[in-house]
Design a protein around this motif. Sequence first.
Motif, mmCIF file in Angstrom:
data_model
loop_
_atom_site.group_PDB
_atom_site.id
_atom_site.type_symbol
_atom_site.label_atom_id
_atom_site.label_comp_id
_atom_site.label_asym_id
_atom_site.label_seq_id
_atom_site.Cartn_x
_atom_site.Cartn_y
_atom_site.Cartn_z
ATOM 1 N N ARG A 43 21.414 17.210 5.188
ATOM 2 C CA ARG A 43 21.164 17.230 6.632
ATOM 3 C C ARG A 43 20.262 18.403 7.016
ATOM 4 O O ARG A 43 19.342 18.263 7.816
ATOM 5 C CB ARG A 43 22.488 17.308 7.384
ATOM 6 C CG ARG A 43 22.319 17.334 8.891
ATOM 7 C CD ARG A 43 23.674 17.291 9.580
ATOM 8 N NE ARG A 43 23.570 17.486 10.991
ATOM 9 C CZ ARG A 43 23.272 16.550 11.863
ATOM 10 N NH1 ARG A 43 23.037 15.332 11.456
ATOM 11 N NH2 ARG A 43 23.213 16.821 13.154
ATOM 12 N N ALA A 44 20.509 19.572 6.414
ATOM 13 C CA ALA A 44 19.679 20.743 6.714
ATOM 14 C C ALA A 44 18.239 20.509 6.272
ATOM 15 O O ALA A 44 17.299 20.890 6.971
ATOM 16 C CB ALA A 44 20.249 21.977 6.024
ATOM 17 N N ARG A 45 18.052 19.854 5.121
ATOM 18 C CA ARG A 45 16.688 19.552 4.671
ATOM 19 C C ARG A 45 16.007 18.571 5.617
ATOM 20 O O ARG A 45 14.820 18.703 5.916
ATOM 21 C CB ARG A 45 16.718 18.994 3.249
ATOM 22 C CG ARG A 45 17.034 20.055 2.202
ATOM 23 C CD ARG A 45 16.783 19.547 0.801
ATOM 24 N NE ARG A 45 17.593 18.388 0.448
ATOM 25 C CZ ARG A 45 18.769 18.438 -0.152
ATOM 26 N NH1 ARG A 45 19.271 19.603 -0.486
ATOM 27 N NH2 ARG A 45 19.441 17.348 -0.442
ATOM 28 N N MET A 46 16.750 17.570 6.113
ATOM 29 C CA MET A 46 16.176 16.598 7.046
ATOM 30 C C MET A 46 15.771 17.274 8.352
ATOM 31 O O MET A 46 14.690 17.019 8.888
ATOM 32 C CB MET A 46 17.177 15.469 7.325
ATOM 33 C CG MET A 46 17.358 14.522 6.166
ATOM 34 S SD MET A 46 18.693 13.310 6.329
ATOM 35 C CE MET A 46 18.769 12.950 8.044
ATOM 36 N N VAL A 47 16.624 18.146 8.860
ATOM 37 C CA VAL A 47 16.331 18.842 10.116
ATOM 38 C C VAL A 47 15.123 19.758 9.932
ATOM 39 O O VAL A 47 14.238 19.817 10.792
ATOM 40 C CB VAL A 47 17.569 19.631 10.595
ATOM 41 C CG1 VAL A 47 17.222 20.576 11.720
ATOM 42 C CG2 VAL A 47 18.658 18.674 11.022
ATOM 43 N N THR A 48 15.059 20.453 8.803
ATOM 44 C CA THR A 48 13.926 21.335 8.536
ATOM 45 C C THR A 48 12.628 20.540 8.490
ATOM 46 O O THR A 48 11.614 20.958 9.062
ATOM 47 C CB THR A 48 14.138 22.079 7.207
ATOM 48 O OG1 THR A 48 15.355 22.816 7.291
ATOM 49 C CG2 THR A 48 12.995 23.019 6.904
ATOM 50 N N GLU A 49 12.654 19.405 7.838
ATOM 51 C CA GLU A 49 11.457 18.570 7.754
ATOM 52 C C GLU A 49 11.041 18.059 9.133
ATOM 53 O O GLU A 49 9.864 18.068 9.488
ATOM 54 C CB GLU A 49 11.713 17.385 6.804
ATOM 55 C CG GLU A 49 10.545 16.444 6.662
ATOM 56 C CD GLU A 49 9.335 17.085 5.998
ATOM 57 O OE1 GLU A 49 8.222 16.555 6.182
ATOM 58 O OE2 GLU A 49 9.492 18.108 5.309
ATOM 59 N N ARG A 50 12.019 17.641 9.937
ATOM 60 C CA ARG A 50 11.714 17.146 11.280
ATOM 61 C C ARG A 50 11.121 18.254 12.147
ATOM 62 O O ARG A 50 10.140 18.048 12.867
ATOM 63 C CB ARG A 50 12.979 16.585 11.930
ATOM 64 C CG ARG A 50 12.722 15.944 13.278
ATOM 65 C CD ARG A 50 13.988 15.526 13.912
ATOM 66 N NE ARG A 50 14.881 16.689 13.861
ATOM 67 C CZ ARG A 50 16.060 16.744 14.430
ATOM 68 N NH1 ARG A 50 16.530 15.736 15.074
ATOM 69 N NH2 ARG A 50 16.800 17.826 14.358
ATOM 70 N N LEU A 51 11.676 19.461 12.063
ATOM 71 C CA LEU A 51 11.156 20.581 12.843
ATOM 72 C C LEU A 51 9.759 20.975 12.371
ATOM 73 O O LEU A 51 8.898 21.318 13.182
ATOM 74 C CB LEU A 51 12.097 21.780 12.741
ATOM 75 C CG LEU A 51 13.439 21.622 13.446
ATOM 76 C CD1 LEU A 51 14.337 22.808 13.147
ATOM 77 C CD2 LEU A 51 13.258 21.441 14.933
ATOM 78 N N ARG A 52 9.513 20.911 11.060
ATOM 79 C CA ARG A 52 8.188 21.225 10.539
ATOM 80 C C ARG A 52 7.157 20.233 11.058
ATOM 81 O O ARG A 52 6.078 20.611 11.502
ATOM 82 C CB ARG A 52 8.200 21.219 9.013
ATOM 83 C CG ARG A 52 6.873 21.653 8.392
ATOM 84 C CD ARG A 52 6.860 21.480 6.887
ATOM 85 N NE ARG A 52 7.062 20.114 6.460
ATOM 86 C CZ ARG A 52 6.133 19.143 6.523
ATOM 87 N NH1 ARG A 52 4.946 19.418 6.995
ATOM 88 N NH2 ARG A 52 6.393 17.929 6.098
ATOM 89 N N ARG A 53 7.510 18.951 11.066
ATOM 90 C CA ARG A 53 6.591 17.935 11.585
ATOM 91 C C ARG A 53 6.337 18.122 13.075
ATOM 92 O O ARG A 53 5.201 17.988 13.541
ATOM 93 C CB ARG A 53 7.145 16.528 11.331
ATOM 94 C CG ARG A 53 7.036 16.107 9.893
ATOM 95 C CD ARG A 53 7.547 14.711 9.711
ATOM 96 N NE ARG A 53 7.522 14.339 8.304
ATOM 97 C CZ ARG A 53 8.179 13.327 7.809
ATOM 98 N NH1 ARG A 53 8.917 12.562 8.596
ATOM 99 N NH2 ARG A 53 8.104 13.045 6.531
ATOM 100 N N ALA A 54 7.393 18.435 13.827
ATOM 101 C CA ALA A 54 7.227 18.660 15.266
ATOM 102 C C ALA A 54 6.346 19.878 15.513
ATOM 103 O O ALA A 54 5.511 19.878 16.428
ATOM 104 C CB ALA A 54 8.591 18.846 15.927
#
Length: 125
Positions: A43-54
């Motif tokens: 979950r932390a990796r998914m959130v990090t990836e989403r924030l990086r894309r944003a």
Amino acid sequence: MSGGNAMNGDQPESSISDEEWTTFQIESEGPARLAAPKEPSARARMVTERLRRADEEAARQQGRARRWARRGKAPVQAEPDGWRSWPTSRAQKRRSRLWGLVWVAVAIGVLFVLLNPGRTLAWLG
């Protein structure tokens, strides 16, 4: 052949007792576990990836608005909104400026009263 413990397959006697060995293992594992890096959860990796894309998308949008002003410079970093910051709008900025002017006027009035109370109060009354 009485001194050949290793020949008979017997283990030589240890100079450390089982209790001391267990205590040593527990004490040596504690600091090592605290210093070891933690693997992030899925979950932390998914959130990090989403924030990086944003962040990349926001930087791209900021870059489009300022493309002409930054020729040859480093790419613009997106600055996200503060975690607990209030959204800023023109009306809020206008209100904050108005309150700033009100406080400046109050401070000037108090300064006049403190410097020359008789004359200032006579002018008011």
